[in-house]
Scaffold this active site. Structure first.
Site, short mmCIF file in Angstrom:
data_model
loop_
_atom_site.label_atom_id
_atom_site.label_comp_id
_atom_site.label_asym_id
_atom_site.label_seq_id
_atom_site.Cartn_x
_atom_site.Cartn_y
_atom_site.Cartn_z
N TRP A 27 22.80 24.54 49.33
CA TRP A 27 23.92 23.66 49.70
C TRP A 27 23.91 22.40 48.83
O TRP A 27 24.96 21.90 48.42
CB TRP A 27 23.80 23.27 51.19
N HIS A 28 22.70 21.92 48.53
CA HIS A 28 22.60 20.68 47.76
C HIS A 28 23.12 20.83 46.34
O HIS A 28 23.69 19.90 45.79
CB HIS A 28 21.16 20.18 47.74
N GLY A 29 22.88 21.97 45.74
CA GLY A 29 23.35 22.10 44.38
C GLY A 29 23.16 23.51 43.85
O GLY A 29 22.29 24.25 44.32
N PHE A 47 26.84 16.42 45.52
CA PHE A 47 26.76 17.62 46.37
C PHE A 47 28.08 17.83 47.10
O PHE A 47 28.23 18.68 47.89
CB PHE A 47 25.60 17.50 47.36
N SER A 60 20.02 25.81 52.85
CA SER A 60 20.12 24.35 52.86
C SER A 60 19.86 23.78 51.47
O SER A 60 20.56 22.86 51.02
CB SER A 60 19.12 23.79 53.88
#
Lengths: 476, 326
Positions: free
Chosen positions: A321-323, A476, A318
Site C-alpha cells: 500500500w505504501h509504494g 503514497f 500494508s
C-alpha cells in the site's frame, strides 16, 4: 499545497474565517470548494480521478442500501473494483510491467506491454481507502448511504485529511458535516496548538534529520556501518516526525473548525512490543487493515497456520500500500515476521525474563522491551528508506560488518539534529509516563502555554528548515 | 434565541481574537528582540564563512576580487596574485555557492562602495543548469536583506514568498545560531584560518578507484535566470570598467566533449568581449593526484601552480589588450 508553506497558511486563515462567517447550511459548499482548490494546487487534472471514485462510490452506496442481499454484494464488488482499479493503473501498473519486463528478459523475450508516463496522484492511496471504507460500511449496515452528493464528496475530499490521512471512517466523519459547529475557544486553541506542534516536528526535526539521512542513504556505498546506523536511527525519528507532524496539522486544522478526526499516532516508539507498536503507529491505516482485511480473513480465531498466513498477507499488503516497490513489500513482510516471532517465542521470553530476574525489575524490563522494539522497527525502516532492495541488503551487510567514525554533515546539522531528537524525546517521554505532572503545553495558567507555543514558533523561525519540501507520505 | 447565539458567538470570537492577538504580539516581540541580537552578533563575527562574505561586501578594498564556489576558495591564492600583478587581492569565493546568483549579489555589494580593478569569476561544469538548490543556497545572503538593499533583487529569487518571510527578524538568521555563537567566541581558534579569503587544502588525493572518463556532450536545459544574471554580472563589470576574467579551473578526471554550461559561458564571454580561460581539461593537471585533494579541488601545491598560471594569463591578456588599445 503543502501544510508547511505560506500558501497553506494564507489558505487556512481565509477558509477558517469564511467558514465561521457563513450560515452553517452553506458551510459544506465552502469546504468542498476549498478542498477542490487545495487538491488542484498539486496537479489540477487529477481531480478528475478523485471525481470518478466519488461518483462511483456515491452511486454504489445508494445501490447497496436499496438492493437485495446478492445484488448488494455485486454493487460492493463493483465499487471495490473501481477503487482498486484506479490504484492499480496509477500506482502499480508500471511496477508490475517493470517486473514483467525483468521476467521476460530473463527468458530472452522483450516485453511488448508499454509503460505509462504518468505521475502518481497525490494521496491516492489515502482517499481511495477512505472511499472504500464508506461502501464497505454501507454494505455491512453500519452506515446509512449518504444521499447528499456534496456531503459525500466532502467526506472523501475534506482538505485537512485528503492527501495523507488520517483515513477516516464514515461513522466518525460523515455526520460531522451536518452538525452545526459553533466557534469554541477550546477547539480553536487546541487546534492551533496541534498545528504548531505538528509544524515544529516537521520543520525543525524531520526536515533537519532528512539532510543527514538523505546524504547517507543516497550514497550508501560511500559510508561505513556506524554512519549507516546513525542515519537509520535518525530516519526512524524523521519519518515519525514527518508523518505524525502532518497528522497533527491535519487534526488541528479540522479541530479549529470544530471537526474531530481520529488520532493517528500515540507515541509509537514507547511501545513494549511490535504488536503494541502497530496499535500506536498510523492507527487509521492499521485499524483499516484490521477491520477490512484481517478480520474478514478470520483474524486470530483460526488455526495457527491460517493465522500466520493472515498476518503475513495483511502486512505484505500494508507494505505494498505504501509504494510500488519491493522495498515496501519487504518492510511489510519483516513486520509480519516480527509478529509471528513474538507469538512463537512468547513462552520462552517470559521464562527468560523470570530466569534473569528482570521480572522483579519492572522498570529495567520495560526499558529493555522499549529499546528492543525500537531497534527492531529501525531495522525494518532500512528497507522502507533504501532506494532499492539491493541498497537495503548492502546497508544491512555494512551495518553488521563495518565500523568506523561517524560521518558528520557539517557540525550544525548534527547539533541541530541531535538537539531536535533530544527535545522530542523529553516531550514524548513526559507525556507518556508523567502525563499528570506539570505541563507547559496544557497548564491551567493560560500564559504558560502561550509562551511555550511562542517558543516553538520562534524555534521554527530560528532553526527550522525553511525549504524542507513535501511530506514523505504524500507519495503514497 | 438567534440573538443569544449571535451574542455568544460574538463573545467567543472576540475572545479568540484577543488571545490570538496576544499570542502574535508575544511572538513578534520575541522575534524582534532575538532577531536584532542575532543581527548584531552576525556582523561582529571575526572568522568563518559568513564573516568572509561580510568582509567582502562591507570591508574589502582589494584591487582584485576573486568570485566562485569552493573551487575558487581553495584554488586561488591572493598572495600570488598580489606578488605577480602588484595589486591587492581578496578571495570572495564561498563553499557551496555554485551559481552566479550569489556572486552577482556580492559584486553589487562591493561595487556600491568602490570599484575593483580586476574581477576573476571561476565557473564550473553545470553552472547554468536547472538546479533548484542554487536558489535555496541564496539563503546565505539572507542576513544582508535588511542591511544591504542592493542585494534584495537577487535574494528575492529564492522564492516568491521571500519578501513575506523577511518580515520576521529571526528568519534571515535561520540555522546560523551556532556559527554566530562560535565565531564570536575569541576562545576558539579557527582550525584553518583563511589567507585573504583563500583556504588552502593540504591533503593529497587518495586514489580509491580506477579513473573514469565522463561524457559531457549532453545538451541539458539551461536556466534562463542564471544566464541573465551572468550577463548582468558582465554588464556591471563593463559599466564600471572592471577587467573581468572568467575561468574554468582544472578537473582531475577526463571528460569527453565540453560541458554544455561551459560551452554557453564561452559563447556569452566571446559575445561580450570578455576573456575566458578554460583549464577544465588542461593536460597539465589531468590525472595528477599529487595536485588534487579530490576530483574537484586542487590541493595547496596544485593551487600554487594554478594561481601562478592564472596570474600569468592575466598579465599576458592585459598586455595584449594594452597593445590593441595603442
Amino acid at each position: 499545497m503543502l501544510f508547511n508553506s505560506l500558501h497553506f497558511f494564507a489558505f487556512f486563515i481565509i477558509v477558517t474565517a469564511i467558514y465561521y462567517l457563513l450560515p452553517y447550511k452553506l458551510r459544506w459548499i465552502l469546504l468542498l470548494a476549498a478542498s477542490c482548490y487545495f487538491y488542484m494546487a498539486f496537479v489540477p487534472v487529477y481531480i478528475l480521478i478523485l471525481g470518478f471514485t466519488i461518483v462511483v462510490d456515491y452511486i454504489a452506496g445508494l445501490c447497496i442500501e436499496n438492493a437485495q442481499q446478492k445484488k448488494r454484494k455485486l454493487f460492493l464488488i463493483c465499487s471495490l473494483f473501481a477503487n482498486i482499479g484506479v490504484l492499480a493503473v496509477f500506482k502499480y501498473y508500471n511496477f508490475a510491467n517493470e517486473n514483467l519486463s525483468s521476467l521476460l528478459h530473463y527468458f530472452g523475450v522483450n516485453n511488448p506491454v508499454p509503460f505509462l508516463s504518468i505521475l502518481l496522484p497525490i494521496g491516492l492511496s489515502f482517499h481511495t481507502f477512505q472511499a472504500m471504507s464508506y461502501t464497505i460500511e454501507v454494505y455491512r449496515g453500519n452506515q446509512k448511504a449518504e444521499r447528499h452528493f456534496g456531503i459525500y464528496a466532502l467526506y472523501v475530499m475534506f482538505y485537512p485529511q485528503l492527501v495523507a490521512g488520517p483515513i477516516e471512517r464514515p461513522q466518525n466523519l460523515l455526520h460531522q458535516f451536518r452538525e452545526k459547529h459553533l466557534l469554541q475557544y477550546n477547539n480553536f486553541a487546541e487546534g492551533l496548538k496541534l498545528m504548531i506542534w505538528g509544524l515544529f516536528k516537521k520543520i525543525v526535526i524531520a526536515d533537519r534529520l532528512s539532510i543527514y539521512v538523505n546524504t547517507v542513504y543516497n550514497n550508501a556505498d560511500q559510508h561505513n556501518g556506524t554512519t549507516l546506523i546513525v542515519a537509520t536511527l535518525f530516519f526512524s525519528v524523521q519519518i515519525y516526525c514527518d508523518f505524525s507532524g502532518y497528522s497533527d496539522i491535519a487534526i488541528g486544522a479540522a479541530r479549529v473548525m470544530g471537526f474531530k478526526l481520529m488520532s493517528n499516532f500515540k507515541r509509537p516508539y514507547f511501545s513494549k512490543s511490535i504488536s503494541e507498536f502497530w496499535q500506536r503507529w498510523h492507527i487509521s491505516l492499521s485499524t483499516w487493515f484490521k477491520d477490512y482485511l484481517y478480520f474478514p480473513l478470520g483474524g486470530n480465531k483460526v488455526s495457527i497456520k491460517r493465522w500466520c498466513f493472515n498476518i503475513l498477507v495483511v502486512f505484505i499488503i500494508s507494505g505494498f500500500w505504501h509504494g510500488a516497490n519491493w522495498t515496501f513489500i519487504l518492510w511489510g513482510a519483516i513486520n509480519g515476521f516480527y509478529l509471528l516471532f513474538a507469538r512463537f517465542t512468547q513462552n520462552i521470553r517470559t521464562k527468560l525474563t523470570s530466569l534473569t530476574g528482570l521480572s522483579r525489575l519492572p522498570k529495567i524490563n520495560l526499558f529493555i522491551q522499549v529499546v528492543i522494539t525500537w531497534l527492531l522497527t529501525c531495522f525494518a525502516w532500512i528497507f522502507f528508506r533504501a532506494n532499492s532492495t539491493k541498497d537495503a541488503f548492502e546497508i544491512v551487510k555494512k551495518i553488521f560488518s563495518t565500523g568506523g567514525a561517524v560521518f558528520t554533515e557539517g557540525s550544525s546539522v548534527m547539533v541541530f539534529s541531535c538537539a531536535g531528537v533530544l527535545f522530542l524525546f523529553l516531550v514524548e517521554f513526559k507525556r507518556h509516563y508523567y502525563n499528570g505532572l506539570f505541563s507547559l503545553s496544557n497548564n491551567t495558567n493560560r500564559l504558560i502555554p502561550k509562551f511555550y507555543y511562542c517558543l516553538l514558533v520562534i524555534m521554527i523561525l530560528l532553526v527550522g528548515v525553511a525549504d524542507g519540501g513535501q511530506f514523505i507520505y504524500f507519495q503514497f | 434565541m438567534i440573538k443569544k447565539i449571535n451574542s455568544r458567538t460574538g463573545k467567543v470570537l472576540a475572545y479568540c481574537f484577543v488571545q490570538l492577538a496576544l499570542f502574535v504580539a508575544i511572538v513578534v516581540l520575541i522575534d524582534f528582540g532575538i532577531g536584532n541580537l542575532l543581527q548584531h552578533f552576525y556582523f561582529t563575527m571575526k572568522r568563518g564563512t559568513q564573516y568572509r562574505t561580510t568582509y567582502a561586501i562591507e570591508k574589502t578594498t582589494a584591487d582584485i576580487i576573486i568570485f566562485g564556489s569552493s573551487r575558487a576558495v581553495h584554488q586561488y591564492d591572493p598572495l600570488i596574485f598580489e606578488e605577480r600583478l602588484k595589486l591587492s587581492c581578496y578571495n570572495a569565493g564561498r563553499d557551496g555557492e555554485e551559481s552566479t546568483l550569489y556572486h552577482y549579489a556580492v559584486l553589487k555589494g562591493i561595487t556600491k562602495r568602490y570599484t575593483p580593478k580586476i574581477v576573476i569569476l571561476d565557473l564550473m561544469n553545470g553552472e547554468l543548469g536547472n538546479q533548484l538548490y542554487s536558489y535555496d543556497r541564496l539563503a546565505s545572503l539572507s542576513p544582508y536583506y535588511h542591511t544591504h538593499p542592493e542585494l534584495r533583487s537577487i535574494i528575492d529569487l529564492r522564492s516568491k514568498h521571500e519578501t513575506l518571510r523577511k518580515i520576521s527578524s529571526i528568519y534571515p538568521f535561520n540555522s546560523l545560531i551556532i556559527s554566530i555563537f562560535t565565531n564570536n567566541l575569541n576562545a576558539r581558534k579557527e582550525k584553518n584560518p583563511d589567507i585573504q579569503g583563500y583556504l588552502p587544502i593540504q591533503s593529497t588525493k587518495i586514489i580509491t578507484k580506477a579513473l573514469s572518463t565522463y561524457d559531457k556532450t549532453e545538451q541539458y536545459d539551461l536556466d534562463s535566470i542564471k544566464i541573465s544574471v551572468l550577463k548582468l554580472f558582465i554588464g556591471e563589470c563593463n559599466q564600471k570598467k572592471i577587467k573581468l576574467f572568467i575561468i574554468c579551473s582544472p578537473y582531475y578526471e577526463k571528460e569527453t566533449g565540453t560541458d554544455y554550461s561551459i560551452v554557453n559561458i564561452e559563447k556569452i564571454a566571446a559575445s561580450k568581449n570578455i576573456d575566458f580561460f578554460n583549464f577544465g581539461q588542461d593536460s597539465f593537471y589531468l590525472k595528477r593526484p599529487e595536485l588534487f585533494c579530490d576530483v574537484l579541488h586542487l590541493n595547496k601545491n596544485g593551487a600554487t601552480i594554478f594561481s601562478n598560471t592564472v596570474a600569468e594569463k592575466i598579465m599576458l591578456a592585459d598586455k595584449s589588450r594594452t597593445t590593441l588599445q595603442h
